[in-house]
Design an enzyme around this catalytic site. Structure first.
Site, PDB file in Angstrom:
ATOM      1  N   GLN A 120       0.848  -1.205   0.000  1.00 38.90           N
ATOM      2  CA  GLN A 120       0.000   0.000   0.000  1.00 38.90           C
ATOM      3  C   GLN A 120       0.877   1.246   0.000  1.00 38.90           C
ATOM      4  O   GLN A 120       0.388   2.352  -0.087  1.00 38.90           O
ATOM      5  CB  GLN A 120      -0.907   0.011   1.230  1.00 38.90           C
ATOM      6  CG  GLN A 120      -1.836  -1.182   1.333  1.00 38.90           C
ATOM      7  CD  GLN A 120      -2.560  -1.226   2.665  1.00 38.90           C
ATOM      8  OE1 GLN A 120      -3.597  -0.571   2.851  1.00 38.90           O
ATOM      9  NE2 GLN A 120      -2.003  -1.976   3.594  1.00 38.90           N
ATOM     10  N   HIS A 138      -1.480   1.209  -4.235  1.00 42.11           N
ATOM     11  CA  HIS A 138      -1.946   2.613  -4.158  1.00 42.11           C
ATOM     12  C   HIS A 138      -1.128   3.510  -5.068  1.00 42.11           C
ATOM     13  O   HIS A 138      -0.972   4.698  -4.803  1.00 42.11           O
ATOM     14  CB  HIS A 138      -1.892   3.108  -2.703  1.00 42.11           C
ATOM     15  CG  HIS A 138      -2.981   2.511  -1.868  1.00 42.11           C
ATOM     16  ND1 HIS A 138      -2.964   2.508  -0.498  1.00 42.11           N
ATOM     17  CD2 HIS A 138      -4.116   1.849  -2.219  1.00 42.11           C
ATOM     18  CE1 HIS A 138      -4.050   1.900  -0.040  1.00 42.11           C
ATOM     19  NE2 HIS A 138      -4.764   1.482  -1.061  1.00 42.11           N
ATOM     20  N   CYS A 146      -1.760  14.175 -15.592  1.00 40.31           N
ATOM     21  CA  CYS A 146      -2.618  15.345 -15.813  1.00 40.31           C
ATOM     22  C   CYS A 146      -4.083  14.910 -15.831  1.00 40.31           C
ATOM     23  O   CYS A 146      -4.467  14.046 -16.624  1.00 40.31           O
ATOM     24  CB  CYS A 146      -2.262  15.994 -17.158  1.00 40.31           C
ATOM     25  SG  CYS A 146      -3.323  17.403 -17.510  1.00 40.31           S
ATOM     26  N   CYS A 149      -5.685  16.340 -19.463  1.00 41.39           N
ATOM     27  CA  CYS A 149      -5.429  15.735 -20.792  1.00 41.39           C
ATOM     28  C   CYS A 149      -4.786  14.353 -20.705  1.00 41.39           C
ATOM     29  O   CYS A 149      -4.336  13.808 -21.702  1.00 41.39           O
ATOM     30  CB  CYS A 149      -4.546  16.666 -21.622  1.00 41.39           C
ATOM     31  SG  CYS A 149      -2.844  16.739 -21.020  1.00 41.39           S
ATOM     32  N   CYS A 167       1.382  20.543 -16.280  1.00 45.54           N
ATOM     33  CA  CYS A 167       1.378  19.770 -17.517  1.00 45.54           C
ATOM     34  C   CYS A 167       2.023  20.580 -18.645  1.00 45.54           C
ATOM     35  O   CYS A 167       1.732  21.780 -18.809  1.00 45.54           O
ATOM     36  CB  CYS A 167      -0.063  19.431 -17.892  1.00 45.54           C
ATOM     37  SG  CYS A 167      -0.185  18.489 -19.423  1.00 45.54           S
ATOM     38  N   CYS A 170      -1.027  21.177 -21.355  1.00 45.67           N
ATOM     39  CA  CYS A 170      -2.204  22.056 -21.137  1.00 45.67           C
ATOM     40  C   CYS A 170      -2.066  22.939 -19.900  1.00 45.67           C
ATOM     41  O   CYS A 170      -3.010  23.604 -19.489  1.00 45.67           O
ATOM     42  CB  CYS A 170      -3.470  21.194 -21.022  1.00 45.67           C
ATOM     43  SG  CYS A 170      -3.498  20.201 -19.520  1.00 45.67           S
ATOM     44  N   ALA A 252       8.670  -4.674  12.785  1.00 45.39           N
ATOM     45  CA  ALA A 252       8.936  -5.542  11.622  1.00 45.39           C
ATOM     46  C   ALA A 252      10.427  -5.621  11.311  1.00 45.39           C
ATOM     47  O   ALA A 252      10.923  -6.653  10.860  1.00 45.39           O
ATOM     48  CB  ALA A 252       8.173  -5.006  10.412  1.00 45.39           C
TER      49      ALA A 252
HETATM   50  N1  APR Z   1       6.568  -2.645  12.758  1.00 43.96           N
HETATM   51  C1  APR Z   1       5.358  -3.234  12.520  1.00 43.96           C
HETATM   52  N2  APR Z   1       4.198  -2.555  12.468  1.00 43.96           N
HETATM   53  C2  APR Z   1       4.258  -1.222  12.662  1.00 43.96           C
HETATM   54  C3  APR Z   1       5.477  -0.532  12.913  1.00 43.96           C
HETATM   55  C4  APR Z   1       6.652  -1.308  12.957  1.00 43.96           C
HETATM   56  N3  APR Z   1       7.855  -0.751  13.192  1.00 43.96           N
HETATM   57  N4  APR Z   1       5.193   0.790  13.078  1.00 43.96           N
HETATM   58  C5  APR Z   1       3.855   0.926  12.926  1.00 43.96           C
HETATM   59  N5  APR Z   1       3.296  -0.277  12.691  1.00 43.96           N
HETATM   60  C6  APR Z   1       1.886  -0.591  12.431  1.00 43.96           C
HETATM   61  C7  APR Z   1       0.906   0.248  13.224  1.00 43.96           C
HETATM   62  O1  APR Z   1       0.640  -0.365  14.478  1.00 43.96           O
HETATM   63  C8  APR Z   1      -0.328   0.233  12.315  1.00 43.96           C
HETATM   64  O2  APR Z   1      -1.156  -0.882  12.582  1.00 43.96           O
HETATM   65  O3  APR Z   1       1.626  -0.293  11.076  1.00 43.96           O
HETATM   66  C9  APR Z   1       0.264   0.076  10.902  1.00 43.96           C
HETATM   67  C10 APR Z   1       0.186   1.338  10.083  1.00 43.96           C
HETATM   68  O4  APR Z   1      -1.168   1.616   9.852  1.00 43.96           O
HETATM   69  P1  APR Z   1      -1.573   2.924   9.027  1.00 43.96           P
HETATM   70  O5  APR Z   1      -0.822   4.095   9.546  1.00 43.96           O
HETATM   71  O6  APR Z   1      -3.057   2.959   8.996  1.00 43.96           O
HETATM   72  O7  APR Z   1      -0.991   2.652   7.563  1.00 43.96           O
HETATM   73  P2  APR Z   1      -1.609   1.703   6.453  1.00 43.96           P
HETATM   74  O8  APR Z   1      -2.266   0.520   7.054  1.00 43.96           O
HETATM   75  O9  APR Z   1      -0.541   1.445   5.464  1.00 43.96           O
HETATM   76  O10 APR Z   1      -2.722   2.642   5.781  1.00 43.96           O
HETATM   77  C11 APR Z   1      -3.368   2.131   4.640  1.00 43.96           C
HETATM   78  O11 APR Z   1      -4.397   4.281   4.317  1.00 43.96           O
HETATM   79  O12 APR Z   1      -4.304   6.539   4.355  1.00 43.96           O
HETATM   80  C12 APR Z   1      -4.245   5.445   3.517  1.00 43.96           C
HETATM   81  O13 APR Z   1      -3.161   5.417   1.457  1.00 43.96           O
HETATM   82  C13 APR Z   1      -2.921   5.361   2.827  1.00 43.96           C
HETATM   83  O14 APR Z   1      -1.853   3.331   2.063  1.00 43.96           O
HETATM   84  C14 APR Z   1      -2.398   3.986   3.204  1.00 43.96           C
HETATM   85  C15 APR Z   1      -3.637   3.266   3.693  1.00 43.96           C
END
Ligand code: APR
Length: 268
Positions: A120, A138, A146, A149, A167, A170, A252
């Site tokens: 994402q 995403h 643009c 166009c 652009c 345009c 992670a």
């Molecule tokens: N290790 C593992 N997990 C983590 C860490 C980490 N170091 N840091 C944060 N997190 C977890 C948080 O606990 C949370 O559950 O990652 C998650 C991030 O969640 P969001 O901030 O909601 O991000 P995401 O899930 O990617 O959002 C999805 O929402 O706003 C839109 O387009 C945007 O792609 C995004 C989508």
């Protein structure tokens, strides 16, 4: 300097470490047996690269209301205002480098165990870490388009000096090639992700709050295909209490490399 670690705190820490190790072993066993493992990643996987996520405290949506700054209608109404947030996001991702979590997923792909990463994120860090089959659910911040166009440009064709890109045919203000709220997911990414999830026997869900549809539906598609769901996060999400088979709590950048190490040990 003497730092007091109280017995009960120490006990909690030991228990946390034991549970994490046990869950990593369970997850490694699932991955070893899997024939079609995929991964779904969210902003959390890039936090250890210095990019704040969206919904944790201090996240981007604390400063910028997504319905004001990240909705396609807002962009059409006042693109200059939206570009203010985009410039801040670009500045944050510019210095970012892949962290051990990105490298761990690239490693799993190299080992022939991970078929694809559905991300994402728009920070390109999976690709920079060496992942090849990456589906940008995403979109991609490296493309400009643009809305008038339909011309498309690479960000590299424009100076990164805070000037709002226009652009060349345009003169309309360009939009980054990322999916705003109110926009549809790119057709190829949507189809490929659904096909991969529908044929997966295991899915790693890393660093996502799983609250934004349709990305949040991908683990459910895998589950409907009787796939095992391995979730890696700092905290529980809506998936944890419902379809998650193994929840590995922690950063992670620490847990994913441990998981790959455990898989490697099983394969020896
Ligand atoms: N290790 C593992 N997990 C983590 C860490 C980490 N170091 N840091 C944060 N997190 C977890 C948080 O606990 C949370 O559950 O990652 C998650 C991030 O969640 P969001 O901030 O909601 O991000 P995401 O899930 O990617 O959002 C999805 O929402 O706003 C839109 O387009 C945007 O792609 C995004 C989508």
């Amino acid at each position: 300097m003497y730092c007091a670690v109280y017995p009960e705190q120490f006990g909690l820490y030991v228990r946390f470490a034991i549970v994490m190790e046990e869950n990593i072993k369970r997850a490694a066993e699932i991955i070893r047996k899997s024939k079609h493992l995929i991964a779904l990643t969210g902003a959390g996987i890039s936090v250890e690269s210095g990019i704040p996520d969206f919904r944790s405290s201090g996240g981007l949506w604390e400063k910028y209301d997504p319905m004001v700054y990240a909705h396609i209608d807002s962009f059409r109404r006042s693109p200059e205002m939206v570009w203010e947030m985009i410039f801040e996001m670009v500045a944050m991702t510019k210095q970012a480098k892949p962290n051990p979590a990105h490298h761990a997923l690239a490693e799993l792909e190299k080992m022939g165990l991970l078929k694809a990463v559905i991300t994402q994120n728009i920070d390109n860090l999976h690709q920079e870490a060496g992942s090849v089959n990456v589906i940008e659910y995403h979109g991609n911040a490296h493309v400009l388009e643009c809305l008038r166009c339909s011309a498309k440009y690479s960000v590299d064709e424009y100076p990164n000096d805070g000037t709002i890109p226009k652009c060349r045919s345009c003169n309309e203000i360009l939009k980054p090639g990322v999916v705003f709220f109110g926009e549809v997911i790119p057709g190829d990414a949507l189809m490929e992700s659904q096909m991969l999830a529908g044929s997966s026997d295991a899915i790693l869900v890393v660093g996502t709050s799983a609250v934004v549809y349709p990305a949040s539906n991908i683990p459910f598609i895998a589950k409907q295909n009787r796939g095992s769901v391995i979730e890696m996060n700092l905290e529980h999400t809506g998936l944890t209490g419902s379809i998650t088979d193994v929840f590995i709590e922690g950063s992670a950048g620490i847990t994913l490399p441990k998981l790959v190490e455990e898989v490697r040990a099983l394969l020896q």
